[in-house]
Scaffold this active site. Structure first.
Site, mmCIF file in Angstrom:
data_model
loop_
_atom_site.group_PDB
_atom_site.id
_atom_site.type_symbol
_atom_site.label_atom_id
_atom_site.label_comp_id
_atom_site.label_asym_id
_atom_site.label_seq_id
_atom_site.Cartn_x
_atom_site.Cartn_y
_atom_site.Cartn_z
ATOM 1 N N ASP A 56 -0.135 20.157 -3.039
ATOM 2 C CA ASP A 56 0.094 21.605 -2.683
ATOM 3 C C ASP A 56 0.805 22.289 -3.683
ATOM 4 O O ASP A 56 2.058 21.747 -4.262
ATOM 5 C CB ASP A 56 0.692 21.688 -1.469
ATOM 6 C CG ASP A 56 1.150 23.342 -0.802
ATOM 7 O OD1 ASP A 56 0.036 24.051 -0.683
ATOM 8 O OD2 ASP A 56 2.304 23.665 -0.769
ATOM 9 N N GLU A 90 -1.767 1.597 -9.053
ATOM 10 C CA GLU A 90 -1.355 0.431 -8.652
ATOM 11 C C GLU A 90 -2.159 -0.114 -7.359
ATOM 12 O O GLU A 90 -2.295 -1.337 -7.034
ATOM 13 C CB GLU A 90 0.083 0.234 -8.077
ATOM 14 C CG GLU A 90 1.113 0.309 -9.174
ATOM 15 C CD GLU A 90 2.478 0.632 -9.023
ATOM 16 O OE1 GLU A 90 2.669 0.200 -7.645
ATOM 17 O OE2 GLU A 90 3.283 1.015 -9.684
#
Length: 531
Positions: free
Chosen positions: A198, A248
């Site tokens: 956002d 990751e």
């Protein structure tokens, strides 16, 4: 199985959870309600669900005032319910995107409560933007109207670019940086497939607090270079930190809500930053073939040059639903029309016809398509909501000039009868109009020619013909027509003119209106393989 990353070709369904489905009969949508609709969504053919904020919150801005980023609002369920949703969604081939709100939190957040208790000059207040000043620190305005500053009892002022209940976080503070890395890992470890971020362009602030020249407050405005609180360069160090975390994990992504000038967007889409960013050009373009072509080209060309994926949006929780927007004259501002009228300016049939054509235009484009809940039902805006039921801070702070965003957030009609049209067993938090019965899912699922069938058929055809194809080329055509061809040879032709044109020769795959054969009338579209 596509050879492309899922998010490059995906159809992502946006759920405003408060208004989607109510499983426990308290009038508010919840996680278990969403879980109950997973078969519906899987059958529709979507690839992922983006869930608007579901965190604990006082709900003074529809959940974008977050009090705790690691839990679920009790009205919506529990963290265990959310974990079960992620698992069950994955079981039916649907991915889950969580809404991340990093620019601000709620004034009920533990950090802000501690800041208010600690007083001026404290480490707790350093996580926010508290300023000593004899008067309002500068002329910055809240996006929701009024000043972006609120004074507290001890005389200091705090910054809130949105509602006073949403204090802006200080992204120069290491605690803030570390906290959001931890929040990302929290949800990734629970199986979330990514994040919608956002106000992605709003984290940086010029803490010399200069006035805005000419009171420019447009999100991402290019009118004031080096804007003091939008689209600042220091944001990108934070984005790269987040991207390293996502990398990751396997097959995760993040999409930015970045209202920025076109020349600035490529910075957000660099290989070590966002995977994609929302493009809002089609939300503001008029129903005009030239405008649509320009808006599409601007997005597609930029993303293609960067190796990113385009995104296509017709509606979301912040704008008037496009089935209504398309039915208004071009000289009417849809933001103020629910207040100023005239009511008879709306042509409902025209809006729905254009909405069906726009579905084929956008779902046929390369990249990701974001479908707002109820869009597949042709759901209209509830623009006539009375003032006394409005919940949006825009309505509270606009001094009566705008009703805000509640009209696109009214709970979904699942059945043509029953309590709250099947949304729940005991009413709904926001009133639904009687005309919602016409749009109910049980009136449309499996019905040839319905909005739902159009979306279901389009999503299946999209998967069959476009899933391994990230390219498009424009097809020259007469004025008023929009035409492009995908790499597989399938074309989309939309007639945005005032007169019918001959149906193109070839294999017709799908038309926006049922029964089209010899002619393509105004405000319709077709997918076809040329002869």
């Amino acid at each position: 199985m596509s050879t492309l990353d899922w998010w490059r070709t995906g159809a992502i369904y946006q759920v405003y959870i408060r208004s989607f489905a109510d499983a426990n009969g308290d009038g508010t949508g919840d996680v278990d309600g969403l879980r109950s609709k997973l078969p519906y969504l899987a059958d529709l053919g979507i690839d992922a669900i983006w869930i608007n904020p579901w965190y604990p919150s006082p709900l003074l801005d529809g959940g974008y005032d977050v009090a705790d980023y690691r839990d679920i609002h009790p009205d919506f369920g529990t963290l265990a319910d959310a974990e079960a949703l992620i698992t069950e969604a994955h079981d039916v081939g649907i991915k889950i995107l969580v809404d991340l709100v990093p620019n601000h939190c709620s004034w009920d957040h533990a950090w802000f409560r501690a800041a208010m208790a600690a007083g001026p000059g404290s480490p707790e207040r350093a996580r926010f933007h508290f300023v000593d000043s004899d008067a309002v620190p500068n002329n910055w305005q809240s996006v929701f109207g009024g000043s972006a500053w609120t004074q507290v009892d001890d005389g200091q002022w705090y910054l809130h670019l949105f509602d006073p209940s949403q204090p802006d976080l200080n992204w120069e503070h290491p605690d803030v940086r570390a906290e959001f890395v931890s929040i990302l890992r929290f949800w990734l470890d629970r199986g979330a497939d990514g994040f919608r971020v956002d106000v992605a362009h709003g984290l940086g602030k010029d803490t010399t607090w200069p006035d805005l020249d000419g009171h420019v407050q447009i999100l991402g405005s290019a009118k004031q270079p080096n804007h003091p609180h939008w689209d600042r360069d220091e944001i990108h160090e934070v984005i790269r930190e987040w991207r390293a975390v996502l990398d990751e994990y396997d097959d995760r992504m993040m999409v930015a809500e970045a209202w920025v000038a076109p020349e600035s967007l490529p910075k957000y889409l660099r290989p070590d930053e966002y995977h994609q960013s929302f493009s809002f050009g089609l939300l503001t373009a008029g129903w005009d073939a030239a405008q649509y072509r320009s808006a599409i080209a601007e997005v597609y060309d930029e993303a293609d040059a960067l190796g990113a994926a385009s995104t296509w949006v017709l509606s979301n929780h912040d704008v008037m639903r496009h089935a209504t927007r398309f039915g208004l004259p071009g000289d009417v501002d849809w933001r103020t029309w629910p207040v100023t009228g005239p009511a008879d300016a709306l042509d409902t049939a025209l809006g729905e016809r254009r909405a069906r054509a726009a579905a084929l235009i956008t779902l046929g484009l390369p990249g990701s398509s974001y479908v707002y809940q109820g869009e597949e039902l042709g759901l209209p805006e509830v623009w006539e909501l009375p003032w006394d039921v409005l919940d949006d801070p825009v309505a509270r702070r606009s001094e009566g000039t705008q009703k805000g965003r509640d009209g696109c957030r009214v709970p979904i009609p699942w059945t043509a009868d029953g309590s709250s049209f099947g949304f729940g067993s005991n009413g709904s938090w926001m009133p639904q109009p009687e005309r919602f019965a016409t749009y109910a899912a049980d009136r449309q699922v499996g019905i040839a020619g319905s909005f739902h069938s159009l979306y279901r058929d389009a999503l299946r055809a999209r998967r069959a013909h476009f899933i391994d194809d990230a390219t498009m080329t424009w097809v020259d055509t007469a004025p008023g027509l929009l035409a492009y061809e995908r790499g597989t040879g399938v074309r989309c032709l939309a007639n945005m003119s005032d007169t019918a044109v001959p149906m193109p020769a070839g294999e017709i795959l799908l038309t926006s209106e049922p029964g089209l054969a010899d002619e393509l009338p105004s405000d319709t579209a077709v997918w076809f393989r040329p002869a």
